[in-house]
Structure formats: structure tokens, C-alpha cells
Design a protein around this motif. Structure first.
Motif, mmCIF file in Angstrom:
data_model
loop_
_atom_site.group_PDB
_atom_site.id
_atom_site.type_symbol
_atom_site.label_atom_id
_atom_site.label_comp_id
_atom_site.label_asym_id
_atom_site.label_seq_id
_atom_site.Cartn_x
_atom_site.Cartn_y
_atom_site.Cartn_z
ATOM 1 N N ILE A 132 0.833 -1.305 0.025
ATOM 2 C CA ILE A 132 -0.063 -0.174 -0.084
ATOM 3 C C ILE A 132 0.887 1.273 0.031
ATOM 4 C CG2 ILE A 132 -1.737 1.544 1.505
ATOM 5 C CD1 ILE A 132 -3.003 -1.112 2.068
ATOM 6 N N LEU A 133 1.950 1.236 0.887
ATOM 7 C CA LEU A 133 2.560 2.443 0.707
ATOM 8 C C LEU A 133 3.391 2.531 -0.452
ATOM 9 C CD1 LEU A 133 4.250 4.822 2.265
ATOM 10 C CD2 LEU A 133 6.096 3.052 2.967
ATOM 11 N N HIS A 134 4.145 1.629 -0.929
ATOM 12 C CA HIS A 134 4.418 1.617 -2.083
ATOM 13 C C HIS A 134 3.883 2.032 -3.314
ATOM 14 C CE1 HIS A 134 7.362 -0.212 -5.482
ATOM 15 N NE2 HIS A 134 6.296 0.074 -6.315
ATOM 16 N N GLU A 135 2.480 1.579 -3.515
ATOM 17 C CA GLU A 135 1.455 2.170 -4.629
ATOM 18 C C GLU A 135 1.203 3.674 -4.312
ATOM 19 O OE1 GLU A 135 1.509 0.670 -7.098
ATOM 20 O OE2 GLU A 135 2.416 -1.287 -6.439
ATOM 21 N N LEU A 136 1.003 3.855 -3.040
ATOM 22 C CA LEU A 136 0.536 5.339 -2.871
ATOM 23 C C LEU A 136 1.737 6.355 -3.200
ATOM 24 C CD1 LEU A 136 -1.274 5.211 0.664
ATOM 25 C CD2 LEU A 136 -2.338 5.812 -1.245
ATOM 26 N N THR A 137 3.024 5.869 -2.863
ATOM 27 C CA THR A 137 4.208 6.625 -3.311
ATOM 28 C C THR A 137 4.263 7.059 -4.617
ATOM 29 O OG1 THR A 137 5.231 5.857 -1.199
ATOM 30 C CG2 THR A 137 6.445 6.849 -2.988
ATOM 31 N N HIS A 138 3.475 6.206 -5.381
ATOM 32 C CA HIS A 138 3.553 6.412 -6.987
ATOM 33 C C HIS A 138 2.622 7.663 -7.216
ATOM 34 C CE1 HIS A 138 6.122 3.489 -8.640
ATOM 35 N NE2 HIS A 138 5.395 2.625 -8.070
ATOM 36 N N LEU A 139 1.865 8.066 -6.238
ATOM 37 C CA LEU A 139 0.738 9.307 -6.532
ATOM 38 C C LEU A 139 1.815 10.796 -6.565
ATOM 39 C CD1 LEU A 139 -2.101 8.159 -4.365
ATOM 40 C CD2 LEU A 139 -1.932 7.916 -6.717
ATOM 41 N N ILE A 140 2.833 10.516 -5.805
ATOM 42 C CA ILE A 140 3.864 11.669 -5.885
ATOM 43 C C ILE A 140 5.095 11.377 -6.480
ATOM 44 C CG2 ILE A 140 2.786 12.735 -3.686
ATOM 45 C CD1 ILE A 140 5.407 11.408 -2.388
ATOM 46 N N GLU A 141 5.623 10.312 -6.845
ATOM 47 C CA GLU A 141 6.563 9.977 -7.748
ATOM 48 C C GLU A 141 6.357 8.711 -8.613
ATOM 49 O OE1 GLU A 141 9.521 10.175 -9.786
ATOM 50 O OE2 GLU A 141 9.438 11.665 -8.258
ATOM 51 N N LYS A 142 6.211 8.977 -9.822
ATOM 52 C CA LYS A 142 5.926 7.836 -10.970
ATOM 53 C C LYS A 142 7.026 6.706 -10.820
ATOM 54 C CE LYS A 142 4.828 7.242 -15.691
ATOM 55 N NZ LYS A 142 4.535 8.034 -17.165
#
Length: 89
Positions: A46-56
Motif C-alpha cells: 500500500i505504501l509503495h503504491e501510494l508513493t507513486h501518487l507523488i513519484e511515478k
């Protein structure tokens, strides 16, 4: 704890990934097979995927952000990937 929020999340069976993120729709998909893993593995994905919201991309900024909220992320990722997805089929 990150301040990041997906608009939507869903689950589905995936053969090669633990999760995916559509950054435009802010939608996260989680592999249903995570239910067989320790909760910390789900938290990492979940953290990994949420982080993609600010860094592709998977770059230093991306992993720096992941490490900020989960300092032992590499250990958790290794634990998660010790069992290959294709070996579970």
C-alpha cells in the motif's frame, strides 16, 4: 501517516505483481494473494503504491519517501518476494 490518499482501491488476482497504481485516476489495485502474507507485507505494498501518487518512477526520491515511513522496507520487500508469484500458481 503519509498524507497520501487514493480515490479508490480494489483487489484482483495478479500473476506478476503485488499491486498497481493508476496515478491519473488515483486508483490502487492490490493482489488478493496478499491476504496470505503477514499484514506488514500488505502495508508495504500500500505504501509503495501510494508513493507513486507523488513519484511515478522507482528512483531515489521514490525510495527515500518509502524509507521515511517504513525504514525496514527492503527487508519486508525481500520477505514478500522470497516466494515468487509464479511459484504460487
Amino acid at each position: 501517516i503519509t498524507g497520501l490518499k487514493a480515490n479508490e482501491w480494489r483487489t484482483k488476482y495478479m500473476k506478476t505483481r503485488w499491486g498497481t497504481c493508476n496515478i491519473i485516476a488515483k486508483r490502487i489495485w492490490l493482489n488478493v494473494q496478499l491476504a496470505q502474507k503477514p499484514p506488514v507485507c500488505l502495508e508495504y505494498v500500500i505504501l509503495h503504491e501510494l508513493t507513486h501518487l507523488i513519484e511515478k518512477h522507482h528512483n531515489a526520491r521514490f525510495y527515500g519517501y518509502v524509507a521515511k515511513f517504513m525504514p525496514d522496507w527492503q527487508e519486508i520487500r525481500a520477505r514478500l518476494n522470497n516466494l515468487r508469484l509464479d511459484a504460487m500458481n
